[in-house]
Write a protein that holds these residues in place. Structure first.
Motif, PDB file in Angstrom:
ATOM      1  N   VAL A 102      29.838 -42.980  16.413  1.00 46.92           N
ATOM      2  CA  VAL A 102      30.773 -42.395  15.442  1.00 46.92           C
ATOM      3  C   VAL A 102      30.001 -41.864  14.237  1.00 46.92           C
ATOM      4  CG1 VAL A 102      32.586 -42.973  13.787  1.00 46.92           C
ATOM      5  CG2 VAL A 102      32.765 -43.740  16.154  1.00 46.92           C
ATOM      6  N   ARG A 103      29.074 -42.676  13.746  1.00 44.37           N
ATOM      7  CA  ARG A 103      28.310 -42.259  12.547  1.00 44.37           C
ATOM      8  C   ARG A 103      27.479 -41.017  12.834  1.00 44.37           C
ATOM      9  NH1 ARG A 103      28.449 -45.556   8.241  1.00 44.37           N
ATOM     10  NH2 ARG A 103      29.196 -47.688   8.556  1.00 44.37           N
ATOM     11  N   SER A 104      26.799 -40.987  13.972  1.00 37.20           N
ATOM     12  CA  SER A 104      25.960 -39.821  14.273  1.00 37.20           C
ATOM     13  C   SER A 104      26.824 -38.590  14.476  1.00 37.20           C
ATOM     14  CB  SER A 104      25.099 -40.117  15.512  1.00 37.20           C
ATOM     15  OG  SER A 104      25.937 -40.398  16.637  1.00 37.20           O
ATOM     16  N   THR A 105      27.970 -38.770  15.128  1.00 37.74           N
ATOM     17  CA  THR A 105      28.847 -37.622  15.365  1.00 37.74           C
ATOM     18  C   THR A 105      29.405 -37.075  14.048  1.00 37.74           C
ATOM     19  OG1 THR A 105      29.514 -38.754  17.409  1.00 37.74           O
ATOM     20  CG2 THR A 105      30.771 -36.818  16.759  1.00 37.74           C
ATOM     21  N   LEU A 106      29.798 -37.987  13.176  1.00 39.31           N
ATOM     22  CA  LEU A 106      30.324 -37.552  11.869  1.00 39.31           C
ATOM     23  C   LEU A 106      29.257 -36.787  11.083  1.00 39.31           C
ATOM     24  CD1 LEU A 106      32.511 -40.547  10.635  1.00 39.31           C
ATOM     25  CD2 LEU A 106      33.237 -38.169  10.904  1.00 39.31           C
ATOM     26  N   GLU A 107      28.037 -37.229  11.199  1.00 38.06           N
ATOM     27  CA  GLU A 107      26.957 -36.525  10.505  1.00 38.06           C
ATOM     28  C   GLU A 107      26.798 -35.114  11.045  1.00 38.06           C
ATOM     29  OE1 GLU A 107      23.158 -38.496  10.224  1.00 38.06           O
ATOM     30  OE2 GLU A 107      24.122 -40.297   9.435  1.00 38.06           O
ATOM     31  N   VAL A 108      26.925 -34.996  12.355  1.00 36.42           N
ATOM     32  CA  VAL A 108      26.757 -33.679  12.986  1.00 36.42           C
ATOM     33  C   VAL A 108      27.848 -32.712  12.503  1.00 36.42           C
ATOM     34  CG1 VAL A 108      26.913 -32.463  15.204  1.00 36.42           C
ATOM     35  CG2 VAL A 108      25.535 -34.540  15.017  1.00 36.42           C
ATOM     36  N   VAL A 109      29.068 -33.225  12.450  1.00 39.42           N
ATOM     37  CA  VAL A 109      30.182 -32.333  12.082  1.00 39.42           C
ATOM     38  C   VAL A 109      30.412 -32.323  10.569  1.00 39.42           C
ATOM     39  CG1 VAL A 109      31.306 -32.568  14.309  1.00 39.42           C
ATOM     40  CG2 VAL A 109      31.888 -34.158  12.461  1.00 39.42           C
ATOM     41  N   ASP A 110      29.463 -32.853   9.818  1.00 35.71           N
ATOM     42  CA  ASP A 110      29.525 -32.813   8.359  1.00 35.71           C
ATOM     43  C   ASP A 110      30.750 -33.551   7.826  1.00 35.71           C
ATOM     44  OD1 ASP A 110      28.450 -32.226   5.946  1.00 35.71           O
ATOM     45  OD2 ASP A 110      29.296 -30.208   5.803  1.00 35.71           O
ATOM     46  N   GLY A 111      31.008 -34.712   8.421  1.00 37.41           N
ATOM     47  CA  GLY A 111      32.064 -35.573   7.902  1.00 37.41           C
ATOM     48  C   GLY A 111      33.465 -35.157   8.301  1.00 37.41           C
ATOM     49  N   ASP A 112      33.574 -34.179   9.182  1.00 37.01           N
ATOM     50  CA  ASP A 112      34.914 -33.731   9.574  1.00 37.01           C
ATOM     51  C   ASP A 112      35.470 -34.674  10.635  1.00 37.01           C
ATOM     52  OD1 ASP A 112      37.153 -32.395  10.665  1.00 37.01           O
ATOM     53  OD2 ASP A 112      36.378 -30.512   9.852  1.00 37.01           O
ATOM     54  N   GLU A 113      36.501 -35.391  10.257  1.00 32.18           N
ATOM     55  CA  GLU A 113      37.048 -36.441  11.101  1.00 32.18           C
ATOM     56  C   GLU A 113      37.597 -35.882  12.413  1.00 32.18           C
ATOM     57  OE1 GLU A 113      40.019 -38.522   8.944  1.00 32.18           O
ATOM     58  OE2 GLU A 113      40.745 -39.572  10.725  1.00 32.18           O
ATOM     59  N   ASN A 114      38.299 -34.773  12.335  1.00 30.35           N
ATOM     60  CA  ASN A 114      38.943 -34.213  13.519  1.00 30.35           C
ATOM     61  C   ASN A 114      37.914 -33.639  14.494  1.00 30.35           C
ATOM     62  OD1 ASN A 114      41.948 -34.405  12.921  1.00 30.35           O
ATOM     63  ND2 ASN A 114      41.121 -33.496  11.043  1.00 30.35           N
ATOM     64  N   LEU A 115      36.926 -32.947  13.917  1.00 26.50           N
ATOM     65  CA  LEU A 115      35.885 -32.400  14.780  1.00 26.50           C
ATOM     66  C   LEU A 115      35.113 -33.528  15.475  1.00 26.50           C
ATOM     67  CD1 LEU A 115      34.416 -29.415  12.726  1.00 26.50           C
ATOM     68  CD2 LEU A 115      35.681 -29.311  14.883  1.00 26.50           C
ATOM     69  N   ALA A 116      34.874 -34.587  14.719  1.00 29.23           N
ATOM     70  CA  ALA A 116      34.157 -35.728  15.298  1.00 29.23           C
ATOM     71  C   ALA A 116      34.959 -36.329  16.453  1.00 29.23           C
ATOM     72  CB  ALA A 116      33.908 -36.767  14.207  1.00 29.23           C
ATOM     73  N   LEU A 117      36.272 -36.453  16.236  1.00 27.58           N
ATOM     74  CA  LEU A 117      37.135 -37.008  17.293  1.00 27.58           C
ATOM     75  C   LEU A 117      37.091 -36.121  18.536  1.00 27.58           C
ATOM     76  CD1 LEU A 117      39.151 -39.201  18.066  1.00 27.58           C
ATOM     77  CD2 LEU A 117      40.950 -37.779  17.063  1.00 27.58           C
ATOM     78  N   GLU A 118      37.115 -34.777  18.266  1.00 27.09           N
ATOM     79  CA  GLU A 118      37.041 -33.846  19.394  1.00 27.09           C
ATOM     80  C   GLU A 118      35.752 -34.049  20.187  1.00 27.09           C
ATOM     81  OE1 GLU A 118      37.604 -29.587  18.707  1.00 27.09           O
ATOM     82  OE2 GLU A 118      39.312 -30.118  17.421  1.00 27.09           O
ATOM     83  N   LYS A 119      34.659 -34.131  19.428  1.00 28.54           N
ATOM     84  CA  LYS A 119      33.348 -34.280  20.062  1.00 28.54           C
ATOM     85  C   LYS A 119      33.274 -35.589  20.847  1.00 28.54           C
ATOM     86  CE  LYS A 119      30.044 -31.325  17.897  1.00 28.54           C
ATOM     87  NZ  LYS A 119      28.610 -31.124  17.998  1.00 28.54           N
ATOM     88  N   LEU A 120      33.777 -36.650  20.212  1.00 24.40           N
ATOM     89  CA  LEU A 120      33.720 -37.962  20.859  1.00 24.40           C
ATOM     90  C   LEU A 120      34.544 -37.958  22.141  1.00 24.40           C
ATOM     91  CD1 LEU A 120      34.060 -40.273  17.727  1.00 24.40           C
ATOM     92  CD2 LEU A 120      32.080 -40.147  19.259  1.00 24.40           C
ATOM     93  N   CYS A 121      35.706 -37.288  22.077  1.00 20.62           N
ATOM     94  CA  CYS A 121      36.573 -37.259  23.252  1.00 20.62           C
ATOM     95  C   CYS A 121      35.946 -36.417  24.361  1.00 20.62           C
ATOM     96  CB  CYS A 121      37.948 -36.688  22.871  1.00 20.62           C
ATOM     97  SG  CYS A 121      38.904 -37.832  21.873  1.00 20.62           S
ATOM     98  N   SER A 122      35.320 -35.279  23.936  1.00 18.82           N
ATOM     99  CA  SER A 122      34.750 -34.394  24.949  1.00 18.82           C
ATOM    100  C   SER A 122      33.480 -35.002  25.527  1.00 18.82           C
ATOM    101  CB  SER A 122      34.454 -33.023  24.347  1.00 18.82           C
ATOM    102  OG  SER A 122      33.464 -33.138  23.351  1.00 18.82           O
ATOM    103  N   GLY A 123      32.957 -35.946  24.783  1.00 21.08           N
ATOM    104  CA  GLY A 123      31.904 -36.616  25.453  1.00 21.08           C
ATOM    105  C   GLY A 123      30.561 -36.744  24.934  1.00 21.08           C
TER     106      GLY A 123
END
Lengths: 194, 377
Positions: free
Chosen positions: A173-194
């Motif tokens: 979660v932390r690494s994904t949030l960093e990638v999407v610059d703290g965007d919660e929704n984008l991070a969720l999308e990324k996490l869901c997509s895999g």
């Protein structure tokens, strides 16, 4: 060379009545050439309740040249690029006048949010939707406001906690949030997509 | 009661001249002669004339009545003088003051019957003139004045009930003497305009009426001083004439109440060098209270005055910049910013119209046309 004396004065003047206008301008760095402005979404529009951040870059010729402004917050609006956040507003281009100020420009952008000009679009897709299916446009704009213009109220730890509660591992979660610059929704999308 | 008063007066008569003698003999001899001469000067042929006039006015039977009259007159005049003085201090012009004194006397002479007040007016500048040896002057006047009272008492008042005013006068006088330190600091600015009139009055032995004037002078001077110390508020504010609303114009009223005249702008006897009060007092009026015209003027000025800083670069506008009006829309900016804009797109920041289409460009265009028209005609 930017007239820093004037910029300083503008910042002071703008932040003096921040409680009335809700518009603030703050320096991003020390050199006062890159600033960040915030405007509240106009009441009675799909943008109501959101706080929109605007990147401001002052050219060397400021105030004789217009400040370069673009939305840092994603906005669904006919005159604002949904991809880059570029703003189609005449006073930021050929109708700029040295008599105008950053606050006036931000006020004009706020007015643009409440009065879209679909016939002079920046984002053709949004403009088409606005003209042909206003309801869909309004709901999309509202969704984007809810998704992007309100996330800033949450701290990074709250976002992490929220995503961890959904069942994702904290490190990811932390690494994904960093990638999407703290965007919660984008991070969720990324996490869901895999 | 009467007995006490008369005793008081006798005391005054007995002791005061002696005191005056002592002062005359001792002390600084240089001034003594002068003072002595002055004391003689009070008794003048002019006084005789005045006595006759007084008797013509019906004062002969009750001469002493004129003492309180003179005293009250003097007080009144003193107040007026004081009010006058406050305005004069503001003006701070010695010459003007002197001229005003002179013309006052002149004014009175032609406008009014000669009475006690006239004499007071005549002599008061002289009293003011010697501000250095002022207490001495008073000392000298006092004995003569009280002597006068004594004389009047002996003549007519010993059996008359109307002597209480005199005792009042004497008590006032006493208080004056006790307050005399005040007078030493008074009126350093009065010019000696009437010393000539003093010199004219050579001799004479009947100095009574003139002595009243001396008393009145002293009273006026003292009132002037004490009032200055006690009450800063002019007492005659109510009697303002309608066309002059400023409180400072009380000075005019003060004179008005005395001789029914004021320095109006069209007054014949108004000294030419007197400044226009209305004009001059516009500043304190504006600073003290903003009402009526002042407020409007002030607000208007505030609205229409050019900005103090350039709206483009936020630098202070200098004199050249404030008189620089590059665009008919009225938008002002400093010359530097104007030059910078001309180098760039050349449009007025206020109206977004190009500078070349009006202003200097327009003027040069017109000039060019008119020049080209000349050969055709």
């Amino acid at each position: 060379m930017v007239d820093f004396g004037r910029v300083q004065k503008e910042l002071q003047e703008c932040n003096k009545d921040i409680n009335v206008s809700g518009i603030s301008v703050n320096p991003k760095s020390d050199n006062l050439t890159s600033l960040i402005g915030t405007i509240p979404g106009p009441i009675g529009t799909p943008y109501e309740g959101g706080t929109f951040k605007i990147d401001i870059d002052l050219p060397d010729g400021y105030p004789f040249e217009p400040p370069r402004m673009k939305f840092a917050t994603k906005v669904w609006h006919p005159n604002i690029s949904s991809q880059s956040g570029a703003i189609c507003l005449d006073i930021l281009k050929d109708q700029w006048s040295p008599a105008l100020t950053l606050k006036v420009a931000l006020l004009s952008i706020q007015a643009l949010l409440s009065a879209p000009q679909p016939n002079d679009p920046q984002d053709a897709v949004v403009a088409q939707q606005y003209l042909k299916d206003y309801q869909t446009f309004a709901s999309t704009a509202h969704y984007w406001t809810e998704s992007f213009a309100k996330t800033s109220s949450l701290g990074i730890e709250e976002k992490v906690q929220k995503l961890v509660e959904m069942g994702f591992p904290e490190g990811l979660v932390r690494s994904t949030l960093e990638v999407v610059d703290g965007d919660e929704n984008l991070a969720l999308e990324k996490l869901c997509s895999g | 009661m009467e007995a006490m008063e008369s005793m008081e007066r006798r005391d005054a008569i007995d002791c005061v001249p002696g005191y005056g003698e002592k002062r005359r003999d001792g002390g600084d001899g240089g001034d003594g002669g002068r003072r002595l001469k002055l004391a003689v000067d009070w008794k003048s042929p002019a006084v005789d004339r005045r006595v006759k006039e007084f008797s013509a006015m019906g004062y002969d039977s009750m001469t002493n009545v004129s003492i309180p009259t003179a005293a009250s007159k003097a007080k009144e005049i003193g107040k007026k003088k004081r009010v006058n003085r406050t305005a004069k201090l503001k003006q701070s012009k010695l010459d003007v003051r002197r001229e005003q004194w002179l013309s006052q006397v002149k004014n009175k002479g032609c406008k009014e019957e000669i009475n006690g007040a006239n004499g007071v007016k005549m002599h008061s500048p002289d009293v003011h003139e010697r501000n250095d040896d002022r207490p001495l002057m008073k000392l000298e006047i006092n004995p003569v004045g009280e002597e006068t009272e004594g004389i009047t008492n002996h003549y007519s008042d010993s059996d008359s009930p109307s002597n209480s005013p005199i005792s009042h006068t004497s008590s006032v006088f006493g208080s004056n003497r006790s307050r005399s330190p005040f007078t030493s600091s008074s009126s350093s600015s009065s010019g000696g305009c009437c010393s000539g009139s003093m010199a004219e009055e050579d001799d004479g032995d009947n100095g009574c009426l003139d002595d009243w004037e001396a008393i009145a002078d002293a009273l006026a001077a003292d009132d002037l001083k004490n009032d200055n110390h006690e009450s800063p508020e002019p007492p005659q504010l109510n009697s303002l004439p309608p066309p002059e609303p400023e409180p400072v114009n009380v000075t005019m009223v003060g004179q008005d109440g005395c001789c029914a005249r004021a320095w109006r702008p069209d007054d014949i006897f108004r000294p030419q060098s007197l400044p226009n009060l209305l004009k001059q007092n516009s500043f304190p009026m504006n600073s003290n209270q903003l009402y009526g015209f002042g407020a409007i003027e002030f607000g208007f000025k505030k609205v229409t005055s050019p900005p103090s800083t350039c709206p483009i670069c936020c630098e202070d506008l200098d004199l050249t910049d404030t008189s620089f009006l590059p665009c008919p829309c009225g938008y002002r900016l400093c010359l530097f910013c104007h030059k910078r804009i001309l180098e760039d797109d050349g449009r007025c920041p206020g109206c977004r119209k190009e500078y070349d289409h009006h202003g200097q460009g327009n003027a040069s265009l017109k000039l060019g046309r008119s020049c080209s028209m000349i050969p055709r005609h």
